[in-house]
Design a protein around this motif. Structure first.
Motif, PDB file in Angstrom:
ATOM      1  N   PRO A 132       0.852  -1.194   0.421  1.00 45.06           N
ATOM      2  CA  PRO A 132       0.050  -0.195  -0.189  1.00 45.06           C
ATOM      3  C   PRO A 132       0.940   1.157   0.100  1.00 45.06           C
ATOM      4  N   THR A 133       2.239   1.288   0.572  1.00 43.91           N
ATOM      5  CA  THR A 133       3.056   2.766   0.185  1.00 43.91           C
ATOM      6  C   THR A 133       3.616   2.587  -0.621  1.00 43.91           C
ATOM      7  N   GLU A 134       3.439   2.395  -1.899  1.00 44.48           N
ATOM      8  CA  GLU A 134       3.935   2.457  -3.117  1.00 44.48           C
ATOM      9  C   GLU A 134       2.652   3.326  -3.804  1.00 44.48           C
ATOM     10  N   PHE A 135       1.143   3.269  -3.228  1.00 41.51           N
ATOM     11  CA  PHE A 135       0.742   3.788  -3.794  1.00 41.51           C
ATOM     12  C   PHE A 135      -0.301   4.958  -2.803  1.00 41.51           C
ATOM     13  N   GLU A 136      -0.427   4.719  -1.976  1.00 40.82           N
ATOM     14  CA  GLU A 136       0.139   5.411  -1.022  1.00 40.82           C
ATOM     15  C   GLU A 136       1.001   6.983  -1.309  1.00 40.82           C
ATOM     16  N   SER A 137       2.478   6.869  -0.884  1.00 36.26           N
ATOM     17  CA  SER A 137       3.054   7.535  -2.214  1.00 36.26           C
ATOM     18  C   SER A 137       3.235   8.300  -3.029  1.00 36.26           C
ATOM     19  N   ALA A 138       2.505   7.518  -4.759  1.00 28.47           N
ATOM     20  CA  ALA A 138       1.617   7.996  -5.703  1.00 28.47           C
ATOM     21  C   ALA A 138       1.198   9.369  -5.474  1.00 28.47           C
ATOM     22  N   LEU A 139       0.569   8.990  -4.291  1.00 29.24           N
ATOM     23  CA  LEU A 139      -1.043   9.573  -4.297  1.00 29.24           C
ATOM     24  C   LEU A 139      -0.930  11.722  -3.460  1.00 29.24           C
ATOM     25  N   VAL A 140       0.097  10.447  -2.130  1.00 28.41           N
ATOM     26  CA  VAL A 140       0.351  12.045  -1.527  1.00 28.41           C
ATOM     27  C   VAL A 140       1.245  12.889  -2.550  1.00 28.41           C
ATOM     28  N   SER A 141       2.011  12.355  -3.703  1.00 33.50           N
ATOM     29  CA  SER A 141       3.042  13.459  -4.610  1.00 33.50           C
ATOM     30  C   SER A 141       2.394  14.352  -5.609  1.00 33.50           C
ATOM     31  N   HIS A 142       0.930  14.425  -5.311  1.00 32.90           N
ATOM     32  CA  HIS A 142      -0.202  15.042  -5.642  1.00 32.90           C
ATOM     33  C   HIS A 142       0.003  15.670  -5.198  1.00 32.90           C
ATOM     34  N   PRO A 143      -0.285  17.637  -5.595  1.00 32.04           N
ATOM     35  CA  PRO A 143      -1.072  18.346  -4.659  1.00 32.04           C
ATOM     36  C   PRO A 143      -2.127  18.806  -4.047  1.00 32.04           C
ATOM     37  N   LEU A 144      -3.096  18.047  -4.129  1.00 34.20           N
ATOM     38  CA  LEU A 144      -4.184  18.173  -4.134  1.00 34.20           C
ATOM     39  C   LEU A 144      -4.698  17.294  -3.262  1.00 34.20           C
ATOM     40  N   VAL A 145      -3.284  16.010  -3.088  1.00 31.97           N
ATOM     41  CA  VAL A 145      -3.823  15.272  -1.490  1.00 31.97           C
ATOM     42  C   VAL A 145      -2.985  15.483  -0.249  1.00 31.97           C
ATOM     43  N   ALA A 146      -3.829  15.846   0.578  1.00 33.86           N
ATOM     44  CA  ALA A 146      -3.435  15.486   1.962  1.00 33.86           C
ATOM     45  C   ALA A 146      -2.720  13.951   2.453  1.00 33.86           C
ATOM     46  N   GLU A 147      -3.197  13.155   2.725  1.00 27.01           N
ATOM     47  CA  GLU A 147      -2.847  12.215   3.088  1.00 27.01           C
ATOM     48  C   GLU A 147      -3.897  10.528   2.452  1.00 27.01           C
ATOM     49  N   ALA A 148      -3.336   9.720   2.244  1.00 32.41           N
ATOM     50  CA  ALA A 148      -3.556   8.461   1.887  1.00 32.41           C
ATOM     51  C   ALA A 148      -4.105   7.050   1.981  1.00 32.41           C
ATOM     52  N   VAL A 149      -4.829   6.526   2.268  1.00 27.25           N
ATOM     53  CA  VAL A 149      -4.386   5.039   2.629  1.00 27.25           C
ATOM     54  C   VAL A 149      -5.108   4.418   1.302  1.00 27.25           C
ATOM     55  N   ALA A 150      -4.193   2.691   1.146  1.00 26.89           N
ATOM     56  CA  ALA A 150      -4.921   2.450  -0.178  1.00 26.89           C
ATOM     57  C   ALA A 150      -5.039   0.802   0.445  1.00 26.89           C
ATOM     58  N   VAL A 151      -6.228   0.112   0.168  1.00 26.10           N
ATOM     59  CA  VAL A 151      -6.154  -1.283   0.736  1.00 26.10           C
ATOM     60  C   VAL A 151      -6.597  -2.011  -0.715  1.00 26.10           C
ATOM     61  N   GLY A 152      -6.100  -3.072  -0.953  1.00 26.13           N
ATOM     62  CA  GLY A 152      -6.579  -4.463  -1.651  1.00 26.13           C
ATOM     63  C   GLY A 152      -8.087  -5.318  -1.549  1.00 26.13           C
ATOM     64  N   VAL A 153      -8.813  -5.452  -1.829  1.00 28.42           N
ATOM     65  CA  VAL A 153      -9.983  -6.160  -2.359  1.00 28.42           C
ATOM     66  C   VAL A 153     -10.828  -6.993  -2.812  1.00 28.42           C
ATOM     67  N   PRO A 154     -11.176  -7.328  -2.663  1.00 26.57           N
ATOM     68  CA  PRO A 154     -11.156  -8.819  -3.658  1.00 26.57           C
ATOM     69  C   PRO A 154     -12.226  -8.117  -5.185  1.00 26.57           C
ATOM     70  N   ASP A 155     -11.312  -8.720  -5.800  1.00 23.56           N
ATOM     71  CA  ASP A 155     -12.025  -8.923  -7.129  1.00 23.56           C
ATOM     72  C   ASP A 155     -11.811  -9.875  -7.994  1.00 23.56           C
ATOM     73  N   PRO A 156     -13.571  -9.790  -8.561  1.00 21.74           N
ATOM     74  CA  PRO A 156     -13.867 -11.375  -9.534  1.00 21.74           C
ATOM     75  C   PRO A 156     -12.402 -11.298 -11.170  1.00 21.74           C
ATOM     76  N   ILE A 157     -12.105 -10.454 -11.037  1.00 18.59           N
ATOM     77  CA  ILE A 157     -11.637 -10.501 -12.083  1.00 18.59           C
ATOM     78  C   ILE A 157      -9.653 -10.238 -12.388  1.00 18.59           C
ATOM     79  N   LYS A 158      -9.385  -9.979 -11.400  1.00 24.40           N
ATOM     80  CA  LYS A 158      -8.088  -9.725 -10.997  1.00 24.40           C
ATOM     81  C   LYS A 158      -7.786 -10.552 -10.086  1.00 24.40           C
ATOM     82  N   GLY A 159      -8.474 -10.844  -8.868  1.00 21.26           N
ATOM     83  CA  GLY A 159      -8.378 -11.287  -7.482  1.00 21.26           C
ATOM     84  C   GLY A 159      -8.109 -10.864  -6.602  1.00 21.26           C
ATOM     85  N   GLU A 160      -7.059  -9.531  -7.032  1.00 23.24           N
ATOM     86  CA  GLU A 160      -7.040  -8.402  -6.011  1.00 23.24           C
ATOM     87  C   GLU A 160      -7.337  -7.163  -6.985  1.00 23.24           C
ATOM     88  N   ALA A 161      -8.445  -5.936  -6.096  1.00 21.69           N
ATOM     89  CA  ALA A 161      -8.163  -4.658  -6.653  1.00 21.69           C
ATOM     90  C   ALA A 161      -7.456  -3.484  -5.467  1.00 21.69           C
TER      91      ALA A 161
END
Length: 129
Positions: A8-37
């Motif tokens: 999750p850290t890679e996604f959170e770091s990418a989002l926080v690098s955008h000037p609009l975003v103050a904080e971010a959290v990324a989680v994996g959720v079950p996905d019927p096609i990818k397995g996890e999204a």
């Protein structure tokens, strides 16, 4: 996600690098096609989360993550929250966010700084079902 092993850290770091975003959290959720999204939750510097046109900002943030991490790693959804659920020490409660979003029991919430902050995530789950 997409045959890649990222935390999750890679996604959170990418989002926080955008000037609009103050904080971010990324989680994996079950996905019927990818397995996890990946689903991301952000707080914004200027609190646009409740305004119309969030889909434009969601697309911009999703494109930003795709530019930094690669198109196959584009988050499935990005939601804006007014507050990310954290402990009193400031640690983000990814487990609680994930379980609230997918409808599983959240477990012990006694260490949460603001237990009402999870209500927004539960509301997003209700909207997606």
């Amino acid at each position: 996600v997409a045959g890649k092993r990222l935390g999750p850290t890679e996604f959170e770091s990418a989002l926080v690098s955008h000037p609009l975003v103050a904080e971010a959290v990324a989680v994996g959720v079950p996905d019927p096609i990818k397995g996890e999204a990946v689903v991301c939750f952000v707080t914004l510097h200027d609190k646009r989360s409740g305004q119309e046109g969030w889909s434009v900002w969601e697309t911009e943030l999703s494109d930003h993550v795709a530019r930094l991490l690669g198109k196959p790693l584009r988050p499935a959804r990005i939601h804006a929250l007014t507050q990310i659920p954290k402990t009193r020490n400031g640690k983000i409660l990814r487990r609680v966010v994930r379980n609230a979003y997918i409808g599983r029991p959240m477990g012990d919430l006694s260490s949460m700084e603001n237990p009402r902050s999870i209500d927004e995530v539960i509301g997003l789950r209700a909207a997606r079902v």
